[in-house]
Design a protein around this motif. Structure first.
Motif, PDB file in Angstrom:
ATOM      1  N   GLY A 380       0.811  -1.218   0.000  1.00  0.00           N
ATOM      2  CA  GLY A 380       0.000   0.000   0.000  1.00  0.00           C
ATOM      3  C   GLY A 380       0.835   1.255   0.000  1.00  0.00           C
ATOM      4  N   THR A 490       2.057  10.905   3.189  1.00  0.00           N
ATOM      5  CA  THR A 490       0.820  10.623   3.926  1.00  0.00           C
ATOM      6  C   THR A 490      -0.314  11.518   3.464  1.00  0.00           C
ATOM      7  OG1 THR A 490       2.154   9.982   5.841  1.00  0.00           O
ATOM      8  CG2 THR A 490      -0.176  10.451   6.231  1.00  0.00           C
ATOM      9  N   LEU A 493      -1.802  10.121   0.366  1.00  0.00           N
ATOM     10  CA  LEU A 493      -2.665   8.978   0.641  1.00  0.00           C
ATOM     11  C   LEU A 493      -4.004   9.422   1.216  1.00  0.00           C
ATOM     12  CD1 LEU A 493      -0.064   6.485   2.194  1.00  0.00           C
ATOM     13  CD2 LEU A 493      -1.018   6.446  -0.098  1.00  0.00           C
ATOM     14  N   VAL A 494      -3.952  10.411   2.101  1.00  0.00           N
ATOM     15  CA  VAL A 494      -5.199  10.934   2.679  1.00  0.00           C
ATOM     16  C   VAL A 494      -6.081  11.535   1.594  1.00  0.00           C
ATOM     17  CG1 VAL A 494      -6.151  12.689   4.228  1.00  0.00           C
ATOM     18  CG2 VAL A 494      -4.205  11.298   4.964  1.00  0.00           C
ATOM     19  N   VAL A 497      -7.841   8.823  -0.440  1.00  0.00           N
ATOM     20  CA  VAL A 497      -8.987   8.245   0.273  1.00  0.00           C
ATOM     21  C   VAL A 497     -10.153   9.226   0.310  1.00  0.00           C
ATOM     22  CG1 VAL A 497      -9.766   7.325   2.497  1.00  0.00           C
ATOM     23  CG2 VAL A 497      -7.498   6.761   1.651  1.00  0.00           C
ATOM     24  N   LEU A 522       1.284   4.875  10.342  1.00  0.00           N
ATOM     25  CA  LEU A 522       1.577   4.163   9.096  1.00  0.00           C
ATOM     26  C   LEU A 522       3.032   3.706   9.064  1.00  0.00           C
ATOM     27  CD1 LEU A 522      -0.325   6.380   6.475  1.00  0.00           C
ATOM     28  CD2 LEU A 522      -1.109   4.308   7.629  1.00  0.00           C
ATOM     29  N   ILE A 532      -0.332  -1.296   4.467  1.00  0.00           N
ATOM     30  CA  ILE A 532      -1.245  -0.192   4.781  1.00  0.00           C
ATOM     31  C   ILE A 532      -2.191   0.071   3.611  1.00  0.00           C
ATOM     32  CG2 ILE A 532       0.392   0.900   6.355  1.00  0.00           C
ATOM     33  CD1 ILE A 532       1.067   2.883   4.091  1.00  0.00           C
ATOM     34  N   ARG A 533      -2.380  -0.941   2.772  1.00  0.00           N
ATOM     35  CA  ARG A 533      -3.232  -0.750   1.598  1.00  0.00           C
ATOM     36  C   ARG A 533      -4.691  -0.510   1.993  1.00  0.00           C
ATOM     37  NH1 ARG A 533      -4.086  -5.066  -3.363  1.00  0.00           N
ATOM     38  NH2 ARG A 533      -5.247  -3.646  -4.741  1.00  0.00           N
ATOM     39  N   LEU A 535      -6.448   1.416   3.722  1.00  0.00           N
ATOM     40  CA  LEU A 535      -6.435   2.700   4.439  1.00  0.00           C
ATOM     41  C   LEU A 535      -7.785   3.039   5.050  1.00  0.00           C
ATOM     42  CD1 LEU A 535      -4.275   4.885   2.013  1.00  0.00           C
ATOM     43  CD2 LEU A 535      -3.669   4.193   4.333  1.00  0.00           C
ATOM     44  N   ILE A 538      -7.895   1.438   8.386  1.00  0.00           N
ATOM     45  CA  ILE A 538      -6.938   2.131   9.268  1.00  0.00           C
ATOM     46  C   ILE A 538      -7.510   3.470   9.717  1.00  0.00           C
ATOM     47  CG2 ILE A 538      -4.646   3.175   9.364  1.00  0.00           C
ATOM     48  CD1 ILE A 538      -3.696   1.015   7.408  1.00  0.00           C
ATOM     49  N   PHE A 539      -8.061   4.238   8.795  1.00  0.00           N
ATOM     50  CA  PHE A 539      -8.599   5.559   9.145  1.00  0.00           C
ATOM     51  C   PHE A 539      -9.845   5.437  10.022  1.00  0.00           C
ATOM     52  CE2 PHE A 539      -6.689   7.966   5.258  1.00  0.00           C
ATOM     53  CZ  PHE A 539      -5.423   7.720   5.782  1.00  0.00           C
TER      54      PHE A 539
END
Length: 677
Positions: A380, A490, A493-494, A497, A522, A532-533, A535, A538-539
Motif C-alpha cells: 500500500g 501521507t 494517501l489521505v 482516500v 503508518l 497499509i493498503r 487505508l 486504518i482511518f
C-alpha cells in the motif's frame, strides 16, 4: 464627448443616411475604395492576431461593415437605375473582369457568390456556432480549475480574477460571433437579389424611360450590375475569410504566418518526397518535363535550406542551454539544488551499464516500474521515483543502494552469468564462482550458460542478474518502507482516500488527528511489514480511538487488531496450524510490571540483567525454530506485544511479534517453544 466618439457617431449616421439620400458618383467611388481598404485591413488584422480576444471588436465591426456595404449597394443601385451609371469604380470592375464579354463577367460573379455563400460563409457560420457552444459548455470546468488553483496557492486573487474575466469575455465573444456570422450569410443573399434587381430593373427602365434599345440596355446595365456585384462581393469575401480565420484559430502560439511556417515546414524531409512525386509526374505523364522539374528542384532546395537552418538553430539552442547551465552552476543559488536528497538511489559500476541501457537489451527500468507496482499492491506504499545513475568510483560489477543519501546495501553481479542457489544439498557437478545472494545472504554460485540447464535439473534456483537486482531492491524497499513515508506522502494517501470517503477523512483530519500523527502510525505498521493498503479500515480505527489517545504506539495496536484478518492471512496457512513461540505468564508479568508511563507515552524500563535474560531465552527459541526451517513468530498477549517488539527492535527486527487479538478466532495455533525466564 471626445472627437473620436463624435466621428464614430457621425459615421454610423452617415451610413444610415446613404440608404435614403442620393450620393454623387465621385463620392461613391471614394466610399467604394474605402470599403475595399477596410475589408483588406480586417483580413490582415485577423491573420496577425494571436488571440481572438485581441480583436474582440470584430463581431460589432462585422455588423458595421455589412451595413456599410449594403448602403453602398443601395446607392449604386439608385445611380444605375436613375442615370445608367455608378461611377468609375463600378464601371471599371464590370469592364475589367468581364473582359468585354458579359457571359464571362456573369460567370465570375456567380463563382464568387458560390465560394462566399456555400464555402466560406457556411463554414464560418458552423464553426462560430460550435465554438460558442463548446465555450459555454467549458465555462463551469474552467471556473472550477481556477478555484482549485487559487485554493492550492498556485495563483493569487488578482490572477484568478483576470482568468475569470477572460473566460467571460471568451464566452461573450464567441456568442457574438455566432450571431454576427448570420449577417455575412444575409449579405451574400442580399447581393444576389440586388444584382437581379439591377439587371431586370435596368432593362425595363432603360427601354421604357431612357428610350434605349434592348441591346444597348443589356450591355449597359449588365456591365454595371456585374461591376456593382463584384465591387461589393470582393470586400464581403475578404471579411468572410477573416471571420473564418478568427473562429478557426486554436492552440496558437503566434500569428497565422508564424503558425504556417512553423507547422507546415516543421518536417523538411517530407519536401523531398513531394519533390520526387512531382518529378515522377513530369517524367511518366504528359504533363511535361519542363513544367514539373523546375518546381521539384525548388522544393529540394527549400528542403535543404530548411534543414540547414533548423540544424543551425538547434546548435544555437543547445549552446544557450549549456551557457545557462554553466551560469546556474556559477550562481550562488545553485548550491540549493545540492541540498536535495533523493529518497532512493541505485548506483552501479560501468560494467553494469547494459542492465539499464535499453539499446543493449537492458530492462532494469521496466523492472523498477514493476517493483513500484508490486510494492503498491503488497504494502500500500507509493514508492518514490528511484534515481538510477552510474558511478565510476564503484567496481565495474558492483552496485549500491542508498536510502535518503545513506548507503544501506551493496552487491556484485556477473553479467552473462546466472545466480544458482542450492536447494539444501550440494551437487558436485554444478560448479561456479562462490558468492552470496545479496537480498537474503544465502550461499550461491555464479554459473555460466552451459551449466544453467544442469543446475536446474539438480534442483537449484537459477536467476539472471536483472532478477537478482530486482529482488534485492524490492527487499530493501520493504525493509526501509517506514523511512520512505513522510508527511507529504501521507497527505497524498489521505487525499486519495478523500475522493471516495470524504466524510471519514473530514472527521479524522484535522479534527481528531493531524497528518503527522497518521504518518507515525503508518510508519510503525510498515516497519513491521504490515501492509497499509486498507487505508479505509486504518482511518476508521484512528477516527474511533484518536479521540481518546494521541499515543502512536497505542493507536498502532488498535489498528493492528482491526487488521486481524489481514495479519492472520499474512502469517498463517489455511491448511496448517500457525506455529508460534509463546511467552510464559511469568515473563509477561515481569514485562508488564516494568512498563512506565510518562507524558510522552509508555515505555519499557526493565533492568539490564532481566532484559538480557529474557532476550537470551528468546534467541534460544528463535534459533531452535529457525534450525527446523520454519519462520519464527512470537505470540504474546495484547498488553505487552509492543514492548516485546521494542526488545527485539535492534537485533531481531525481522522476527514478527503478534498478539492473540490480531489472530482470527478460527485459526489453529501450535506452540513450538516457550520463553521462560
Amino acid at each position: 464627448m471626445k472627437a473620436r466618439d463624435i466621428s464614430i457617431l457621425i459615421g454610423i449616421i452617415g451610413i444610415v443616411l446613404m440608404m435614403v439620400l442620393p450620393i454623387p458618383h465621385q463620392l461613391l467611388d471614394v466610399l467604394l475604395i474605402i470599403n475595399i481598404s477596410a475589408a483588406l485591413m480586417i483580413l490582415l488584422i485577423s491573420m496577425n492576431t494571436t488571440d481572438a480576444l485581441n480583436f474582440s471588436i470584430f463581431p460589432t465591426l462585422l455588423l458595421i461593415t455589412t451595413l456599410f456595404r449594403l448602403s453602398l449597394n443601395i446607392s449604386t443601385t439608385r445611380l444605375i437605375l436613375s442615370k445608367g451609371e455608378a461611377g468609375n469604380v463600378v464601371a471599371t470592375f464590370g469592364h475589367f473582369v468581364a473582359g468585354g464579354q458579359l457571359a464571362i463577367g456573369f460567370v465570375v460573379f456567380l463563382i464568387l457568390i458560390v465560394v462566399q455563400f456555400i464555402v466560406i460563409t457556411k463554414g464560418a457560420e458552423r464553426v462560430s456556432e460550435v465554438a460558442a457552444r463548446f465555450t459555454l459548455d467549458a465555462m463551469p470546468g474552467k471556473q472550477m480549475s481556477i478555484d482549485a488553483d487559487l485554493n492550492a496557492g498556485l495563483i493569487n486573487e488578482q490572477q484568478a480574477k483576470e482568468r475569470r474575466e477572460k473566460i467571460e469575455k471568451e464566452a461573450d465573444f464567441y456568442g457574438a460571433m455566432d450571431g454576427a456570422s448570420k449577417f455575412v450569410k444575409g449579405d451574400a443573399v442580399a447581393s444576389i437579389i440586388i444584382v437581379m434587381i439591377n439587371l431586370i430593373g435596368g432593362f425595363i427602365i432603360g427601354m421604357a424611360i431612357h428610350g434605349k434599345s434592348l441591346t444597348e440596355s443589356l450591355n449597359t446595365y449588365s456591365i454595371l450590375s456585374i461591376g456593382d456585384g463584384l465591387v461589393s462581393q470582393i470586400p464581403a469575401l475578404l471579411i468572410s475569410t477573416a471571420t473564418g480565420i478568427i473562429v478557426t484559430r486554436a492552440a496558437s502560439e503566434g500569428n497565422l504566418a508564424h503558425d504556417l511556417s512553423a507547422q507546415l515546414l516543421r518536417y523538411p524531409r517530407l519536401l523531398y518526397i513531394v519533390a520526387g512525386t512531382i518529378a515522377l509526374m513530369g517524367i511518366m505523364t504528359p504533363i511535361g518535363f519542363f513544367a514539373t522539374i523546375p518546381y521539384a528542384l525548388l522544393l529540394v532546395f527549400a528542403a535543404y535550406w530548411l534543414q540547414r537552418n533548423m540544424s543551425r538553430k538547434q546548435k544555437e539552442e543547445d549552446l544557450l542551454v549549456e551557457e545557462k547551465e554553466i551560469e546556474e552552476v556559477r550562481s550562488p543559488e545553485s548550491v540549493i539544488s545540492l541540498l536535495q536528497v533523493d529518497p532512493i538511489e541505485f548506483e552501479f559500476g560501468y560494467g553494469l551499464i547494459p542492465l539499464a541501457d535499453t539499446q543493449q537489451g537492458g530492462d532494469l527500468l521496466d523492472r523498477i516500474i514493476m517493483i513500484r507496482r508490486q510494492c503498491a499492491l503488497e504494502m500500500g506504499l507509493i514508492v518514490p521515483v528511484i534515481r538510477i545513475r552510474d558511478n565510476i568510483q564503484l567496481k565495474p560489477n558492483e552496485y549500491i543502494i542508498k536510502i535518503k543519501g545513506n548507503l544501506v546495501a551493496r552487491g556484485e553481479l556477473l553479467l552473462h552469468h546466472y545466480l544458482a542457489m542450492s536447494p539444501g544439498f550440494e551437487d558436485d557437478s554444478v560448479t561456479g564462482i562462490e558468492t552470496k545472494e545479496p537480498a537474503f545472504g544465502l550461499p550461491a554460485l555464479w554459473i555460466d550458460e552451459a551449466t544453467k540447464e544442469r543446475a536446474e535439473l539438480a534442483g537449484y534456483t537459477v536467476v539472471d542478474p536483472p532478477s537478482v537486482v530486482a529482488t534485492h531492491l524490492t527487499e530493501i524497499i520493504k525493509k526501509y518502507a517506514h523511512e520512505l513515508i513522510g508527511r507529504q506522502e501521507t497527505k497524498s494517501l489521505v487525499d486519495s482516500v478523500k475522493e471516495s470517503y470524504a466524510t471519514l477523512v473530514e472527521e479524522l483530519v484535522p479534527g481528531t488527528l493531524g497528518i503527522g500523527d497518521i504518518q507515525k502510525v503508518l510508519s510503525k505498521l510498515l516497519k513491521e511489514k504490515i501492509s497499509i493498503r486498507d487505508l479505509v479500515t486504518i482511518f476508521e480505527t484512528l477516527a474511533d480511538y484518536g479521540k481518546y489517545t494521541k499515543d502512536p504506539d497505542v493507536l498502532t495496536e488498535y489498528v493492528r487488531q482491526a487488521l486481524s484478518r489481514q495479519i492472520t492471512q499474512q502469517f498463517a496457512s489455511p491448511s496448517e496450524p500457525l506455529k508460534v513461540i509463546t511467552v510464559s505468564p511469568n515473563v509477561e508479568k515481569r514485562i508488564a510490571e516494568a512498563v512506565q508511563q510518562s507524558d510522552q507515552g509508555s515505555y519499557l524500563a526493565m533492568d539490564p540483567a532481566s532484559s538480557q535474560q529474557i532476550y537470551q531465552r528468546l534467541s534460544e527459541q528463535i534459533n531452535k525454530v529457525a534450525q527446523l526451517g520454519q519462520q519464527p513468530i512470537i505470540l504474546t498477549s495484547p498488553t505487552i506485544r509492543m514492548y516485546m517488539r521494542q526488545m527485539l527492535e535492534r537485533t531481531l527486527q525481522d522476527i514478527p511479534v503478534i498478539s492473540y487479538s490480531e489472530l482470527e478466532p478460527n485459526i489453529e495455533v501450535q506452540s513450538v517453544g516457550v520463553v521462560n525466564a
